[in-house]
Design an enzyme around this catalytic site. Structure first.
Site, PDB file in Angstrom:
ATOM      1  N   LYS A   1     -30.826  45.514  -4.190  1.00 49.27           N
ATOM      2  CA  LYS A   1     -31.144  44.142  -4.597  1.00 49.27           C
ATOM      3  C   LYS A   1     -32.427  44.129  -5.446  1.00 49.27           C
ATOM      4  O   LYS A   1     -32.525  43.398  -6.430  1.00 49.27           O
ATOM      5  CB  LYS A   1     -31.314  43.236  -3.368  1.00 49.27           C
ATOM      6  CG  LYS A   1     -30.040  42.940  -2.603  1.00 49.27           C
ATOM      7  CD  LYS A   1     -28.982  42.184  -3.394  1.00 49.27           C
ATOM      8  CE  LYS A   1     -29.342  40.741  -3.670  1.00 49.27           C
ATOM      9  NZ  LYS A   1     -28.207  39.992  -4.291  1.00 49.27           N
TER      10      LYS A   1
ATOM     11  N   THR B   1     -32.860  38.341  -2.167  1.00 57.57           N
ATOM     12  CA  THR B   1     -33.265  38.326  -0.767  1.00 57.57           C
ATOM     13  C   THR B   1     -34.748  38.610  -0.610  1.00 57.57           C
ATOM     14  O   THR B   1     -35.355  39.271  -1.468  1.00 57.57           O
ATOM     15  CB  THR B   1     -32.452  39.403   0.000  1.00 57.57           C
ATOM     16  OG1 THR B   1     -33.053  39.637   1.272  1.00 57.57           O
ATOM     17  CG2 THR B   1     -32.458  40.738  -0.744  1.00 57.57           C
ATOM     18  N   ASP B   2     -35.315  38.162   0.504  1.00 59.38           N
ATOM     19  CA  ASP B   2     -36.723  38.492   0.790  1.00 59.38           C
ATOM     20  C   ASP B   2     -36.883  39.971   1.156  1.00 59.38           C
ATOM     21  O   ASP B   2     -38.005  40.477   1.198  1.00 59.38           O
ATOM     22  CB  ASP B   2     -37.280  37.588   1.905  1.00 59.38           C
ATOM     23  CG  ASP B   2     -36.556  37.734   3.239  1.00 59.38           C
ATOM     24  OD1 ASP B   2     -35.527  38.445   3.303  1.00 59.38           O
ATOM     25  OD2 ASP B   2     -37.022  37.132   4.234  1.00 59.38           O
ATOM     26  N   GLU B   3     -35.765  40.659   1.424  1.00 58.35           N
ATOM     27  CA  GLU B   3     -35.872  42.054   1.877  1.00 58.35           C
ATOM     28  C   GLU B   3     -36.421  42.985   0.786  1.00 58.35           C
ATOM     29  O   GLU B   3     -36.875  44.085   1.077  1.00 58.35           O
ATOM     30  CB  GLU B   3     -34.517  42.552   2.412  1.00 58.35           C
ATOM     31  CG  GLU B   3     -34.049  41.663   3.546  1.00 58.35           C
ATOM     32  CD  GLU B   3     -32.848  42.172   4.329  1.00 58.35           C
ATOM     33  OE1 GLU B   3     -32.611  43.386   4.359  1.00 58.35           O
ATOM     34  OE2 GLU B   3     -32.153  41.324   4.928  1.00 58.35           O
TER      35      GLU B   3
ATOM     36  N   TYR C   1     -29.657  48.731   0.939  1.00 63.29           N
ATOM     37  CA  TYR C   1     -29.325  47.357   0.532  1.00 63.29           C
ATOM     38  C   TYR C   1     -30.481  46.730  -0.235  1.00 63.29           C
ATOM     39  O   TYR C   1     -30.314  46.242  -1.363  1.00 63.29           O
ATOM     40  CB  TYR C   1     -28.985  46.501   1.769  1.00 63.29           C
ATOM     41  CG  TYR C   1     -29.007  45.003   1.499  1.00 63.29           C
ATOM     42  CD1 TYR C   1     -28.100  44.414   0.619  1.00 63.29           C
ATOM     43  CD2 TYR C   1     -29.956  44.172   2.119  1.00 63.29           C
ATOM     44  CE1 TYR C   1     -28.130  43.043   0.356  1.00 63.29           C
ATOM     45  CE2 TYR C   1     -29.988  42.804   1.867  1.00 63.29           C
ATOM     46  CZ  TYR C   1     -29.077  42.239   0.986  1.00 63.29           C
ATOM     47  OH  TYR C   1     -29.112  40.888   0.729  1.00 63.29           O
TER      48      TYR C   1
HETATM   49  P1  NAD Z   1     -21.277  38.094   1.850  1.00 64.65           P
HETATM   50  O1  NAD Z   1     -21.198  39.557   2.093  1.00 64.65           O
HETATM   51  O2  NAD Z   1     -20.861  37.133   2.907  1.00 64.65           O
HETATM   52  O3  NAD Z   1     -20.441  37.721   0.542  1.00 64.65           O
HETATM   53  C1  NAD Z   1     -20.442  38.502  -0.616  1.00 64.65           C
HETATM   54  C2  NAD Z   1     -19.254  38.078  -1.463  1.00 64.65           C
HETATM   55  O4  NAD Z   1     -19.269  38.880  -2.654  1.00 64.65           O
HETATM   56  C3  NAD Z   1     -17.901  38.307  -0.799  1.00 64.65           C
HETATM   57  O5  NAD Z   1     -17.079  37.181  -0.992  1.00 64.65           O
HETATM   58  C4  NAD Z   1     -17.338  39.525  -1.511  1.00 64.65           C
HETATM   59  O6  NAD Z   1     -15.924  39.526  -1.576  1.00 64.65           O
HETATM   60  C5  NAD Z   1     -17.962  39.381  -2.880  1.00 64.65           C
HETATM   61  N1  NAD Z   1     -18.079  40.675  -3.573  1.00 64.65           N
HETATM   62  C6  NAD Z   1     -18.584  41.846  -3.073  1.00 64.65           C
HETATM   63  N2  NAD Z   1     -18.513  42.813  -4.005  1.00 64.65           N
HETATM   64  C7  NAD Z   1     -17.982  42.251  -5.117  1.00 64.65           C
HETATM   65  C8  NAD Z   1     -17.683  42.736  -6.421  1.00 64.65           C
HETATM   66  N3  NAD Z   1     -17.911  44.011  -6.749  1.00 64.65           N
HETATM   67  N4  NAD Z   1     -17.156  41.881  -7.328  1.00 64.65           N
HETATM   68  C9  NAD Z   1     -16.905  40.590  -6.999  1.00 64.65           C
HETATM   69  N5  NAD Z   1     -17.168  40.073  -5.780  1.00 64.65           N
HETATM   70  C10 NAD Z   1     -17.696  40.888  -4.847  1.00 64.65           C
HETATM   71  O7  NAD Z   1     -22.794  37.837   1.398  1.00 64.65           O
HETATM   72  P2  NAD Z   1     -23.724  36.567   1.640  1.00 64.65           P
HETATM   73  O8  NAD Z   1     -24.429  36.729   2.925  1.00 64.65           O
HETATM   74  O9  NAD Z   1     -22.973  35.348   1.346  1.00 64.65           O
HETATM   75  O10 NAD Z   1     -24.800  36.818   0.483  1.00 64.65           O
HETATM   76  C11 NAD Z   1     -24.611  36.280  -0.828  1.00 64.65           C
HETATM   77  C12 NAD Z   1     -25.797  36.644  -1.692  1.00 64.65           C
HETATM   78  O11 NAD Z   1     -26.990  36.118  -1.120  1.00 64.65           O
HETATM   79  C13 NAD Z   1     -26.009  38.153  -1.827  1.00 64.65           C
HETATM   80  O12 NAD Z   1     -26.405  38.419  -3.152  1.00 64.65           O
HETATM   81  C14 NAD Z   1     -27.131  38.449  -0.840  1.00 64.65           C
HETATM   82  O13 NAD Z   1     -27.883  39.558  -1.259  1.00 64.65           O
HETATM   83  C15 NAD Z   1     -27.928  37.171  -0.926  1.00 64.65           C
HETATM   84  N6  NAD Z   1     -28.689  36.820   0.295  1.00 64.65           N
HETATM   85  C16 NAD Z   1     -28.085  36.790   1.519  1.00 64.65           C
HETATM   86  C17 NAD Z   1     -28.811  36.409   2.656  1.00 64.65           C
HETATM   87  C18 NAD Z   1     -28.173  36.319   4.018  1.00 64.65           C
HETATM   88  O14 NAD Z   1     -28.870  36.073   5.002  1.00 64.65           O
HETATM   89  N7  NAD Z   1     -26.876  36.451   4.148  1.00 64.65           N
HETATM   90  C19 NAD Z   1     -30.170  36.097   2.528  1.00 64.65           C
HETATM   91  C20 NAD Z   1     -30.765  36.140   1.247  1.00 64.65           C
HETATM   92  C21 NAD Z   1     -30.012  36.497   0.144  1.00 64.65           C
HETATM   93  P1  TYD Z   2     -28.839  41.220  10.306  1.00 63.24           P
HETATM   94  O1  TYD Z   2     -28.124  39.960  10.714  1.00 63.24           O
HETATM   95  O2  TYD Z   2     -28.048  42.444  10.019  1.00 63.24           O
HETATM   96  O3  TYD Z   2     -29.771  40.820   9.070  1.00 63.24           O
HETATM   97  P2  TYD Z   2     -30.920  41.693   8.301  1.00 63.24           P
HETATM   98  O4  TYD Z   2     -30.891  43.090   8.769  1.00 63.24           O
HETATM   99  O5  TYD Z   2     -30.488  41.573   6.873  1.00 63.24           O
HETATM  100  O6  TYD Z   2     -32.215  40.992   8.614  1.00 63.24           O
HETATM  101  O7  TYD Z   2     -29.888  41.593  11.452  1.00 63.24           O
HETATM  102  C1  TYD Z   2     -30.878  40.661  11.878  1.00 63.24           C
HETATM  103  C2  TYD Z   2     -31.771  41.375  12.877  1.00 63.24           C
HETATM  104  O8  TYD Z   2     -31.005  41.685  14.051  1.00 63.24           O
HETATM  105  C3  TYD Z   2     -32.317  42.705  12.377  1.00 63.24           C
HETATM  106  O9  TYD Z   2     -33.641  42.889  12.872  1.00 63.24           O
HETATM  107  C4  TYD Z   2     -31.380  43.741  12.999  1.00 63.24           C
HETATM  108  C5  TYD Z   2     -30.982  43.095  14.312  1.00 63.24           C
HETATM  109  N1  TYD Z   2     -29.622  43.443  14.806  1.00 63.24           N
HETATM  110  C6  TYD Z   2     -29.446  43.933  16.105  1.00 63.24           C
HETATM  111  O10 TYD Z   2     -30.425  44.079  16.883  1.00 63.24           O
HETATM  112  N2  TYD Z   2     -28.189  44.254  16.516  1.00 63.24           N
HETATM  113  C7  TYD Z   2     -27.104  44.106  15.718  1.00 63.24           C
HETATM  114  O11 TYD Z   2     -25.963  44.433  16.141  1.00 63.24           O
HETATM  115  C8  TYD Z   2     -27.278  43.589  14.400  1.00 63.24           C
HETATM  116  C9  TYD Z   2     -26.113  43.422  13.460  1.00 63.24           C
HETATM  117  C10 TYD Z   2     -28.571  43.266  13.981  1.00 63.24           C
END
Ligand code: NAD
Ligand code: TYD
Length: 351
Positions: free
Chosen positions: A160, A131-133, A156
């Protein structure tokens, strides 16, 4: 024939990646390993579950024995590692769960890959999705590049960042062939409704308050999930070993402005008076350690591998809102049970 272990394939981004690889590459065998936590749902993959090049295994990435067996049974050639605890608010409540899955789970996979491939790393790849975070937070100026120093603030992002460091350490120490990509915020179908966009769509539909943290001034850079899955495909096939690629949409939105777009779109689809759901906007206590701005410079990915986002944000948001409105059964299903407790503790008990 290539055997690819995809971890976290039942989650939001993982399910889009699994779907893409199963459909686009019939010669590959896709093994989806997922623990099916609250965030993982096999309903996300109903359309591919019967395909002959797809296998699902329920299990935890921290389970060394299981992982070693998978590498040997399926003769795994490459890993696309997405499994993670992924929600910042949950990491504030339970940081240890994030260290276990994101750090120890990643390390378990790295060890198993190194051992199974017996230090002969030709035609092997460990591709880690991050992630970019990890880069921390920006002021109003500038972008995260691949050279930005790591500066994570939430449990988180710290977990990561730690996993990214282990992946690079395995490359630098043992020569494990790795690639890492760091992506901005994703949105689209099958995202668990604890993240901003699906949570707010669901709340607007149900006339529930829209809890905006702080003043809603924080900025995120949003990318349509299918564009991310395509970027993962491009990086998997064309990326250079040892490299990092940033993935992002050059699409920054202040939370409050984004919420107004969501309200306008949902109100229009539901035939409500324009903007009538703005009354649901509720400013609540800010998230602890809330990063102000994320913005990704993805020009390396564009210049070196030719990837660009395909969708304009307005179109992506319309597709996404439409999907949530047409899939209320999915939303009702994933928000039953444990989620009710989370929602009450997170939002109702605090306001
Ligand atoms: P998500 O939470 O929707 O899915 C995570 C999946 O991992 C789930 O299916 C869960 O069951 C599985 N999981 C969790 N713990 C586990 C374990 N111990 N063993 C096996 N499986 C396990 O997450 P997402 O949003 O799809 O993110 C996927 C990846 O992409 C993550 O690594 C996240 O850090 C990265 N990512 C997400 C975003 C975003 O905006 N969602 C952005 C950048 C990077
Ligand atoms: P989120 O979807 O949790 O992604 P991330 O924190 O990983 O960027 O949140 C996106 C933005 O929205 C973040 O600035 C937090 C804000 N946010 C709210 O204001 N209210 C909410 O209930 C949630 C879940 C997020």
């Amino acid at each position: 024939m290539e055997n690819i272990l995809i971890t976290g394939g039942a989650g939001f981004i993982g399910s889009h990646v699994v779907r893409r690889f199963v459909n686009e590459y019939p010669n590959y065998k896709i093994i989806n390993l997922d623990a099916l936590t609250y965030a993982g749902n096999l309903e996300n993959l109903k359309d591919v579950e019967d395909k002959s090049n797809y296998t699902f295994v329920k299990g935890n990435i921290c389970d060394t024995q299981l992982i070693e067996k998978l590498f040997s049974d399926y003769k795994i050639d490459s890993v696309i590692h997405l499994a993670a605890e992924s929600h910042v608010d949950r990491s504030i409540q339970d940081p240890l769960a994030f260290a276990k899955t994101n750090v120890l789970g990643t390390l378990t996979l790295l060890q198993a890959a190194k051992q199974a491939w017996k230090n002969d790393f030709s035609n092997k790849l460990f591709y880690h999705i991050s992630t970019d975070e990890v880069y921390g937070t920006l002021t109003n100026e500038g972008f995260f590049t691949e050279n930005t120093s790591y500066d994570p603030h939430s449990p988180y992002s710290a977990s990561k960042a730690s996993s990214d460091h282990f992946v690079r350490a395995f490359h630098d120490t043992y020569g494990l062939p790795i690639i890492i990509s760091n992506c901005s915020n994703n949105y689209g179908s099958y995202q668990f409704p604890e993240k901003l966009i699906p949570l707010f769509i669901n709340n607007i539909v149900n006339n529930k308050p829209l809890p905006i943290y702080g003043k809603g001034e924080n900025v995120r850079d949003w990318l349509f999930v299918e564009d991310h899955a395509r970027a993962i495909d491009v990086i998997f096939h064309k990326g250079k070993i040892g490299e990092t690629y940033n993935v992002g949409g050059f699409n920054e939105w202040k939370n409050i402005d984004l919420v107004k777009v969501l309200i306008a779109t949902v109100d229009e689809f539901l035939g409500r008076q324009k903007g009538s759901s703005e009354k649901l906007i509720t400013f609540v206590e800010d998230r602890k350690g809330h990063d102000y701005r994320y913005a990704i410079d993805s020009s390396k990915l564009k210049n070196e591998l030719g990837w660009e986002p395909s969708l304009q944000f307005e179109e992506g948001i319309r597709k996404t809102v439409k999907w949530y409105l047409e899939n209320k059964g999915w939303v009702d299903h994933v928000t039953s049970g444990e989620y009710q407790k989370y929602y009450k503790e997170m939002y109702e008990d605090r306001t």
